[in-house]
Design an enzyme around this catalytic site. Structure first.
Site, PDB file in Angstrom:
ATOM      1  N   CYS A   1     -11.504 -79.109 -17.598  1.00 32.23           N
ATOM      2  CA  CYS A   1     -10.208 -78.282 -17.679  1.00 32.23           C
ATOM      3  C   CYS A   1      -9.024 -79.974 -17.477  1.00 32.23           C
ATOM      4  O   CYS A   1      -7.859 -79.447 -17.575  1.00 32.23           O
ATOM      5  CB  CYS A   1      -9.881 -78.167 -15.949  1.00 32.23           C
ATOM      6  SG  CYS A   1     -11.271 -76.602 -16.290  1.00 32.23           S
TER       7      CYS A   1
ATOM      8  N   HIS B   1      -3.620 -79.356 -11.407  1.00 39.38           N
ATOM      9  CA  HIS B   1      -4.524 -78.827 -12.049  1.00 39.38           C
ATOM     10  C   HIS B   1      -4.855 -77.173 -11.380  1.00 39.38           C
ATOM     11  O   HIS B   1      -4.822 -77.444 -10.226  1.00 39.38           O
ATOM     12  CB  HIS B   1      -5.869 -78.811 -11.751  1.00 39.38           C
ATOM     13  CG  HIS B   1      -6.617 -77.280 -13.255  1.00 39.38           C
ATOM     14  ND1 HIS B   1      -6.245 -76.320 -13.764  1.00 39.38           N
ATOM     15  CD2 HIS B   1      -7.941 -78.252 -12.903  1.00 39.38           C
ATOM     16  CE1 HIS B   1      -7.527 -75.998 -14.320  1.00 39.38           C
ATOM     17  NE2 HIS B   1      -8.714 -76.576 -13.109  1.00 39.38           N
TER      18      HIS B   1
ATOM     19  N   ASN C   1      -7.714 -69.956 -13.164  1.00 42.12           N
ATOM     20  CA  ASN C   1      -7.616 -71.467 -13.530  1.00 42.12           C
ATOM     21  C   ASN C   1      -7.989 -71.166 -14.868  1.00 42.12           C
ATOM     22  O   ASN C   1      -8.833 -70.665 -15.457  1.00 42.12           O
ATOM     23  CB  ASN C   1      -8.608 -71.984 -12.794  1.00 42.12           C
ATOM     24  CG  ASN C   1      -9.684 -73.206 -13.360  1.00 42.12           C
ATOM     25  OD1 ASN C   1      -9.050 -73.515 -14.963  1.00 42.12           O
ATOM     26  ND2 ASN C   1     -10.304 -74.286 -12.850  1.00 42.12           N
TER      27      ASN C   1
HETATM   28  O1  UT7 Z   1     -11.478 -76.471 -12.657  1.00 46.20           O
HETATM   29  C1  UT7 Z   1     -12.847 -76.946 -12.537  1.00 46.20           C
HETATM   30  C2  UT7 Z   1     -12.282 -77.110 -11.628  1.00 46.20           C
HETATM   31  N1  UT7 Z   1     -12.584 -76.015 -10.138  1.00 46.20           N
HETATM   32  C3  UT7 Z   1     -13.013 -75.532  -9.388  1.00 46.20           C
HETATM   33  O2  UT7 Z   1     -11.549 -76.785  -8.617  1.00 46.20           O
HETATM   34  C4  UT7 Z   1     -13.496 -75.117  -8.292  1.00 46.20           C
HETATM   35  C5  UT7 Z   1     -13.581 -75.712  -6.977  1.00 46.20           C
HETATM   36  N2  UT7 Z   1     -14.444 -74.506  -6.507  1.00 46.20           N
HETATM   37  C6  UT7 Z   1     -13.427 -73.901  -5.015  1.00 46.20           C
HETATM   38  O3  UT7 Z   1     -12.947 -73.450  -5.602  1.00 46.20           O
HETATM   39  C7  UT7 Z   1     -14.614 -72.967  -4.112  1.00 46.20           C
HETATM   40  O4  UT7 Z   1     -15.303 -73.908  -3.773  1.00 46.20           O
HETATM   41  C8  UT7 Z   1     -15.096 -72.058  -4.744  1.00 46.20           C
HETATM   42  C9  UT7 Z   1     -13.740 -70.489  -4.232  1.00 46.20           C
HETATM   43  C10 UT7 Z   1     -15.952 -71.193  -5.980  1.00 46.20           C
HETATM   44  C11 UT7 Z   1     -16.250 -71.140  -3.712  1.00 46.20           C
HETATM   45  O5  UT7 Z   1     -15.267 -71.064  -2.458  1.00 46.20           O
HETATM   46  P1  UT7 Z   1     -16.308 -71.587  -0.974  1.00 46.20           P
HETATM   47  O6  UT7 Z   1     -15.272 -71.513   0.448  1.00 46.20           O
HETATM   48  O7  UT7 Z   1     -16.349 -73.034  -1.351  1.00 46.20           O
HETATM   49  O8  UT7 Z   1     -17.237 -70.594  -1.225  1.00 46.20           O
HETATM   50  P2  UT7 Z   1     -19.259 -70.464  -1.016  1.00 46.20           P
HETATM   51  O9  UT7 Z   1     -19.175 -70.669  -2.263  1.00 46.20           O
HETATM   52  O10 UT7 Z   1     -19.251 -71.820   0.278  1.00 46.20           O
HETATM   53  O11 UT7 Z   1     -19.013 -69.211  -0.569  1.00 46.20           O
HETATM   54  C12 UT7 Z   1     -19.004 -68.866   0.477  1.00 46.20           C
HETATM   55  C13 UT7 Z   1     -19.228 -67.770   1.214  1.00 46.20           C
HETATM   56  C14 UT7 Z   1     -20.896 -67.355   0.629  1.00 46.20           C
HETATM   57  O12 UT7 Z   1     -21.755 -66.325   1.513  1.00 46.20           O
HETATM   58  P3  UT7 Z   1     -22.342 -66.712   2.821  1.00 46.20           P
HETATM   59  O13 UT7 Z   1     -23.690 -67.435   2.237  1.00 46.20           O
HETATM   60  O14 UT7 Z   1     -21.513 -67.729   3.372  1.00 46.20           O
HETATM   61  O15 UT7 Z   1     -22.783 -65.819   3.241  1.00 46.20           O
HETATM   62  C15 UT7 Z   1     -20.887 -66.709  -0.739  1.00 46.20           C
HETATM   63  O16 UT7 Z   1     -22.027 -66.248  -1.376  1.00 46.20           O
HETATM   64  O17 UT7 Z   1     -18.721 -66.411  -0.131  1.00 46.20           O
HETATM   65  C16 UT7 Z   1     -19.707 -65.942  -0.119  1.00 46.20           C
HETATM   66  N3  UT7 Z   1     -19.154 -66.038  -1.772  1.00 46.20           N
HETATM   67  C17 UT7 Z   1     -18.435 -64.854  -2.126  1.00 46.20           C
HETATM   68  N4  UT7 Z   1     -17.668 -63.176  -1.362  1.00 46.20           N
HETATM   69  C18 UT7 Z   1     -17.502 -62.693  -2.133  1.00 46.20           C
HETATM   70  C19 UT7 Z   1     -19.174 -66.378  -2.987  1.00 46.20           C
HETATM   71  N5  UT7 Z   1     -18.301 -65.746  -4.219  1.00 46.20           N
HETATM   72  C20 UT7 Z   1     -18.154 -64.784  -3.654  1.00 46.20           C
HETATM   73  C21 UT7 Z   1     -16.714 -63.349  -4.035  1.00 46.20           C
HETATM   74  N6  UT7 Z   1     -17.024 -62.451  -3.060  1.00 46.20           N
HETATM   75  N7  UT7 Z   1     -16.240 -63.936  -5.290  1.00 46.20           N
END
Ligand code: UT7
Length: 344
Positions: free
Chosen positions: A130, A271, A301
């Site tokens: 990216c 970004h 994104n």
């Molecule tokens: O361009 C390249 C750069 N990319 C980025 O900068 C992305 C960086 N990362 C992020 O933006 C975030 O880490 C995400 C948006 C991808 C994820 O957000 P998060 O707050 O880190 O969530 P997480 O992965 O820790 O997941 C929290 C919970 C989990 O459930 P449990 O284990 O707490 O029960 C996931 O299974 O949310 C769940 N989860 C979802 N729930 C509903 C993960 N994805 C989803 C979803 N819908 N789409």
């Protein structure tokens, strides 16, 4: 004998002096089809509430099966060329920054070069996740500053939808397609145009954002397709942390070199990966969010397209005008990050 670069020669008429590269035209391209969070929630175990709260994304644009990255590039390029009042045949160089080329071989830049009738131009693709566009902007600007090129087209274009696993809710909610194009030409005024750059990489985080198969490590075969190895995988949590630090480093790095502070900057273009990343970084840097342009809500994104798309819209909304300082930061797979300070 060492030849002195033309940019440092300050004799004769002012036109002989190149201070920096400047942007003479901007264009964008977005697929028409809009996919909302509600649409995604029909096929994935997710909700509009979760996606909006965790990312700030409400909808994204997705190209159809007949559209390839070069198609978006050509549309964006034509708009940028028109604004710059030049045609394809005037270009010396085309750089397409992308991780989703039309084909592994040849480069997408050559396909764009042909369609723009850019008969005098060299053309190559640049891959830096990216951050691709920030790398391309930096490379192109160097060629202008040395006098090697006078008219360069830099494109940031990606169709991550084509390498997204639409069954994986952790990535499918994030990405969208788009392209942004800039025409770079020499600026003859002091302290005007693209003033400072910063490029960084940390390959120790390579596995955090990766397409495992389709390259020389794991060539495409029935097995790799069956195991869904051609899709982009991401470890969200470490990438989030890295992204915030990348913005902090990108901003403070170029400001320090130019003896400026965040208060001197009129508009920040980061970004567009996640609104929480931008808010977190802005808070640590003590930048009011009014100065941070965001359109992640409408496009998600878009990888290499995200900075030029935001720059285009920020200019349209008059977030900066002549004489304003604009600071751009990109970050992504590699891991890579980079920033550029510009005086518009
Ligand atoms: O361009 C390249 C750069 N990319 C980025 O900068 C992305 C960086 N990362 C992020 O933006 C975030 O880490 C995400 C948006 C991808 C994820 O957000 P998060 O707050 O880190 O969530 P997480 O992965 O820790 O997941 C929290 C919970 C989990 O459930 P449990 O284990 O707490 O029960 C996931 O299974 O949310 C769940 N989860 C979802 N729930 C509903 C993960 N994805 C989803 C979803 N819908 N789409």
């Amino acid at each position: 004998m060492i030849k002195q670069s033309p940019s440092k020669i300050k004799t004769g008429s002012p036109e002989n002096f190149i201070s920096h590269a400047q942007i003479s035209g901007i264009g964008i391209a977005l697929p028409e089809k809009i996919i909302t969070n509600f649409d995604l929630a029909k096929t994935l175990d997710t909700s509009d509430e979760w996606i909006a709260a965790r990312t700030g994304i409400h909808e994204r644009r997705i190209g159809d099966k007949n559209t390839a990255t070069s198609d978006l590039c050509v549309t964006a390029a034509q708009q940028a060329l028109q604004e710059a009042e030049i045609s394809g045949s005037d270009l010396n160089l085309i750089i397409v920054c992308t991780v989703t080329p039309d084909n592994p071989v040849p480069s997408t830049a050559c396909l764009v070069q042909e369609r723009l009738g850019a008969k005098q131009a060299g053309a190559f693709d640049l891959s830096a996740g990216c951050t691709g566009f920030m790398y391309g902007l930096t490379v192109g600007s160097q060629f202008i500053e040395t006098g090697f090129c006078q008219k360069i087209l830099v494109l940031g274009a990606d169709m991550l939808s084509k390498i997204t696993d639409w069954n994986d809710r952790s990535t499918a909610i994030l990405f969208g397609d788009g392209a942004g194009a800039l025409v770079l030409t020499p600026s003859h005024a002091e302290k005007s145009g693209l003033l400072k750059f910063r490029l960084k990489a940390d390959g120790s985080g390579a596995s955090f954002l990766m397409v495992e198969a389709g390259g020389t490590r794991s060539p495409a075969c029935e097995e790799t397709v069956k195991n869904r190895k051609h899709y982009l995988k991401m470890e969200g949590k470490p990438v989030f942390k890295f992204a915030v630090n990348a913005i902090l480093d990108g901003v403070t790095g170029v400001l320090k070199e130019e003896n400026l502070t965040v208060d001197d900057i009129d508009c920040f273009i980061f970004h567009q990966a996640n609104i929480r990343i931008m808010e977190n970084a802005a808070k640590q840097l003590k930048i009011p969010m009014e100065k941070v342009f965001t359109n992640v809500g409408r496009y998600g994104n878009t990888s290499s397209a995200s900075v030029p798309l935001a720059l285009y819209e920020a200019r349209q909304e008059k977030k900066f005008t002549t004489g304003s300082y604009v600071l751009m930061v990109g970050y992504g797979a590699g891991l890579t990050w980079g920033s550029a300070l510009m005086r518009w």
